[in-house]
Write an enzyme that holds these catalytic residues in place. Structure first.
Site, mmCIF file in Angstrom:
data_model
loop_
_atom_site.group_PDB
_atom_site.id
_atom_site.type_symbol
_atom_site.label_atom_id
_atom_site.label_comp_id
_atom_site.label_asym_id
_atom_site.label_seq_id
_atom_site.Cartn_x
_atom_site.Cartn_y
_atom_site.Cartn_z
ATOM 1 N N ASN A 189 80.136 -2.920 -9.200
ATOM 2 C CA ASN A 189 78.686 -2.889 -8.993
ATOM 3 C C ASN A 189 78.429 -3.848 -7.841
ATOM 4 O OD1 ASN A 189 78.176 -1.160 -11.160
ATOM 5 N ND2 ASN A 189 78.040 -2.869 -12.605
ATOM 6 N N GLU A 205 75.737 4.668 -12.854
ATOM 7 C CA GLU A 205 74.956 3.529 -13.326
ATOM 8 C C GLU A 205 74.172 2.867 -12.197
ATOM 9 O OE1 GLU A 205 77.874 1.126 -15.469
ATOM 10 O OE2 GLU A 205 77.546 2.338 -17.278
ATOM 11 N N ASP A 219 83.848 4.779 -22.810
ATOM 12 C CA ASP A 219 83.781 3.468 -22.164
ATOM 13 C C ASP A 219 84.594 2.392 -22.890
ATOM 14 O OD1 ASP A 219 83.068 1.558 -20.393
ATOM 15 O OD2 ASP A 219 80.949 1.488 -20.904
ATOM 16 N N GLU A 270 85.556 -6.443 -23.166
ATOM 17 C CA GLU A 270 84.125 -6.147 -23.300
ATOM 18 C C GLU A 270 83.768 -5.609 -24.684
ATOM 19 O OE1 GLU A 270 82.629 -3.384 -20.410
ATOM 20 O OE2 GLU A 270 80.612 -3.361 -21.288
ATOM 21 N N GLU A 319 89.452 -2.821 -35.165
ATOM 22 C CA GLU A 319 88.956 -1.467 -35.430
ATOM 23 C C GLU A 319 88.425 -1.360 -36.868
ATOM 24 O OE1 GLU A 319 92.055 1.472 -35.193
ATOM 25 O OE2 GLU A 319 90.630 3.106 -34.860
HETATM 26 O O1 GCW Z 1 81.858 -0.691 -19.417
HETATM 27 C C1 GCW Z 1 80.784 -0.540 -18.557
HETATM 28 C C2 GCW Z 1 80.262 -1.917 -18.405
HETATM 29 C C3 GCW Z 1 79.631 -2.184 -17.061
HETATM 30 C C4 GCW Z 1 80.613 -1.745 -15.989
HETATM 31 C C5 GCW Z 1 80.867 -0.257 -16.145
HETATM 32 C C6 GCW Z 1 81.913 0.262 -15.161
HETATM 33 C C7 GCW Z 1 81.044 -2.719 -13.843
HETATM 34 O O2 GCW Z 1 79.363 -2.174 -19.452
HETATM 35 O O3 GCW Z 1 79.365 -3.552 -16.989
HETATM 36 O O4 GCW Z 1 80.155 -2.039 -14.693
HETATM 37 O O5 GCW Z 1 81.354 0.014 -17.423
HETATM 38 O O6 GCW Z 1 83.056 0.395 -15.567
HETATM 39 O O7 GCW Z 1 81.592 0.537 -14.026
#
Ligand code: GCW
Length: 693
Positions: free
Chosen positions: A206, A289, A368, A396, A525
């Site tokens: 980003n 995004e 994700d 994350e 998990e």
């Molecule tokens: O997992 C999500 C995250 C974002 C991240 C995005 C991505 C860098 O919450 O913070 O942005 O994926 O992988 O681009």
């Protein structure tokens, strides 16, 4: 006290080491034609100097001496460039380890490979010399092994300095600038070389306004970072904004087919490689995004990626183009849009259109980085594209480095997954050759032979233990080792990490670290979102439970729980059709309730709470049982650590204890919210009558 020696062609002829066959293999014909030999010589010399310093350092720490290569050393590191270098070697280069009568020779045709060979000897320790005579060749399975940093130069108001970073600030930037002192970056490069990683992207995908300027105004500073990484053979990549021609160049458009835009990027690339001759390339998050991309100009991802590929090709550069593209402004009322489908819908039709120096980088799952997802079908859908697997070392969605979660077993499962089941490819019968794995696809051994390698988001920051949770270092270590050799056994990799991190670790410590980490991924998990459904995290920061947190949001991550049941119908028969993105046998395995594996049930199917799993339990009883068991396991982790904490340095002991205390608190919170949620929704009591609120 051993005698160590280094030999390179410079010793004999006094000439610099030539460009390597390995570089040619990595970048294909484009690089062969254009790579500036002086740039690779610069890297080669830097790495040779490092090797020599490593030998000095080792003898200072462990005794022994550095001797001449003719003086019968116990260990000889010999740089032996292939002469003439083969035009297209079949395998990525590694090193050869020869042991005869207790004397070891490591030979490689590239200084970085020799450095990797040196760290192999370090990893083996005395065993390197004591074993029986041997002649081994070690080569990474995948030629491209990379870490991506989601670091910002400035501190972002919401995301902090490192997006999804759980280890303090950035090791590269401080107070809006590249750090004056980059010695920690060089130490980081040393850690990476020790596990075989040789490429790092140094800023967030980003790309905000400040970070966009790394490409232009800040190039001298980027060059300083590259200089800090170079001694350990680590090449620098930058994340760039697709809108740069407008935002940095003042052009009226960033249309990838506009000649002025193409010229702008070519010029920009020329300037970058002039500043950093061994620069690796660009990483791009486009049309995802909120990041700019080719869609705004009516172009597709291949148009966008190829335009950048053309700009970096004269320098042998790569474009890592991310496939993480989906609509993040969905309406939860719309049941037809399925975020899981998005990457395949966007990218599979473009197979065959990407330039040879474009790597399409695909997250391991379709959504994700959840603790459990099926493997992304995109990895198997683009045989004519260099596809890379993207993993997330930063935790994350797996406890944010407050929870001890060893991800080696998760990655191993992904790397070994067989997209065509027991067949070797789309048109093969099950006995038509060795089954192809995800690791094969990423390394160019699958149908089409177009590997793009393995990349991951780093978990490192300026924290004194590098990764926040000291035990999270094991994930960084395991990523490098599995990217090098996906066949390694995760518990054995953990043993290597224990040996290197706690030298001379007593058996109790080793046993406790295994007891805490071996099963920790499954433990996490157990106490979080059940049966592959994912998310259920607090929106925004993604830590801790919030079952409905994303249920009515635009992000497209829903579970559809009502009083009768839960899960996302992704079947072709009655759902979103996502199962159809898989080749056989998985398209059928996942489609059918009977054959869908329990751990992914709710990812693929909407079922009543009373649905009976293969395990024999109902869905709701499974939810109750796993959440209670998860907390019990965390309690045992806490106890195991308290037993051995006295065996490690105090500061490590304290940090781990603090994090385990938080993990226990958080696991209880997860257990209570998730069990209560399902009890209230379903009205079905726990068979064991445990406390639910
Ligand atoms: O997992 C999500 C995250 C974002 C991240 C995005 C991505 C860098 O919450 O913070 O942005 O994926 O992988 O681009």
């Amino acid at each position: 006290s051993r005698r160590l020696a280094l030999r390179s062609p410079d010793d004999e002829a006094g000439v610099p080491v030539g460009s390597s066959s390995r570089d040619r293999q990595l970048e294909g014909p484009i690089a062969t034609e254009h790579t500036d030999r002086s740039s690779s010589r610069r890297t080669d010399r830097a790495v040779l100097a490092t090797l020599s310093a490593e030998l000095d350092r080792a003898t200072r720490a462990h005794g022994g001496a550095v001797v001449g290569h003719d003086d019968e050393p116990d260990l000889l590191l010999a740089l032996d460039p292939a002469d003439p270098a083969p035009a297209e070697p079949a395998e990525p280069a590694g090193y050869r380890l020869l042991r005869a009568a207790g004397r070891v020779t490591v030979t490689a045709d590239h200084p970085t490979s020799l450095l990797h060979g040196w760290f192999h000897v370090v990893r083996l320790g005395a065993v390197a010399f004591d074993g029986p005579d041997t002649d081994e060749h070690h080569a990474p399975v995948s030629a491209l092994r990379m870490l991506d940093h989601w670091d910002n130069v400035d501190v972002h108001p919401v995301m902090g300095q490192v997006e999804r970073g759980y280890a303090g600030g950035s090791i590269f930037y401080d107070a809006g600038h590249v750090r004056a002192d980059l010695s920690r970056v060089t130490t980081y490069a040393r850690l990476l070389a020790a596990v075989g990683i040789d490429r790092v992207a140094i800023n967030n995908v980003n790309v905000a306004a400040r970070e966009a300027r790394l490409l232009t105004d800040d190039l001298p500073e980027v060059a300083r970072i590259a200089a800090a990484l170079r001694p350990y053979g680590v090449r620098t990549h930058l994340s760039v904004s697709f809108a740069s021609p407008v935002t940095l160049g003042g052009l009226p458009t960033s249309d990838p087919l506009d000649p002025a835009v193409r010229t702008w990027w070519r010029d920009a690339a020329d300037v970058v490689w002039r500043a950093v001759p061994d620069f690796g390339g660009f990483v791009v998050k486009a049309d995802s995004e909120g990041q700019p991309g080719p869609f705004a100009h009516g172009r597709d991802h291949a148009d966008g990626a190829n335009m950048l590929a053309e700009a970096v090709a004269p320098h042998g550069g790569l474009v890592h183009w991310r496939a993480f593209v989906y609509n993040h402004t969905q309406d939860w009322r719309d049941r037809t849009t399925d975020r899981a489908r998005a990457a395949h819908d966007h990218f599979a039709p473009l197979d065959g259109r990407f330039a040879g120096n474009v790597v399409v980088q695909v997250k391991h799952g379709p959504v994700d980085f959840q603790v459990r997802e099926p493997v992304s079908p995109v990895l198997a859908a683009m045989p004519r594209t260099r596809v890379a697997l993207e993993l997330q070392v930063t935790q994350e969605y797996t406890g944010q480095q407050r929870h001890a979660v060893y991800l080696g077993p998760a990655w191993s499962e992904i790397l070994r997954w067989q997209p065509w089941g027991d067949a070797a490819g789309p048109d093969d019968a099950p006995d038509g050759g060795a089954p192809v794995t995800v690791a094969d696809l990423a390394s160019g051994r699958g149908p089409g032979g177009q590997g793009g390698g393995i990349a991951a988001v780093s978990n490192v920051g300026d924290d004194r233990f590098w990764t926040g949770h000291p035990l999270a270092q094991a994930n960084l270590y395991a990523f490098g080792r599995l990217a090098w050799d996906p066949a390694l056994d995760p518990p054995a990799v953990l043993d290597e990490w224990i040996d290197l991190t706690f030298p001379g670790a007593p058996a109790e410590l080793r046993a406790a670290v295994h007891a805490i980490l071996d099963e920790s991924w499954h433990t996490y998990e157990l106490y979080t979102a059940p049966l592959g459904i994912g998310f259920m995290v607090r929106p925004g920061h993604h830590y801790g439970p919030d079952v409905d947190g994303y249920e009515y949001t635009p992000w497209g991550t829903y579970h559809f729980a009502d009083r009768d049941g839960i899960g996302v119908d992704r079947t072709r028969a009655t759902g979103t059709g996502y199962t159809g993105q898989y080749p056989a046998p998985w398209r059928e395995v996942y489609e059918s309730l009977d054959s869908c594996p329990d751990e992914l049930l709710l990812f693929f199917h909407h079922v009543p709470y009373t649905h009976v799993l293969h395990s024999g339990k109902t869905v709701v009883q499974h939810v109750y049982d796993t959440h209670f068991e998860g907390v019990e396991r965390v309690e045992r982790m806490v106890e195991r650590w308290e037993d051995v904490a006295g065996l490690v340095p105090d500061d490590v002991a304290r940090r781990v204890s603090d994090r385990l205390t938080e993990q226990r608190r958080s696991a209880v919170e997860w257990r209570d919210q998730v069990t209560t949620y399902f009890w209230r929704k379903s009205g079905i009591p726990d068979e064991q009558g445990r406390t639910i609120y």
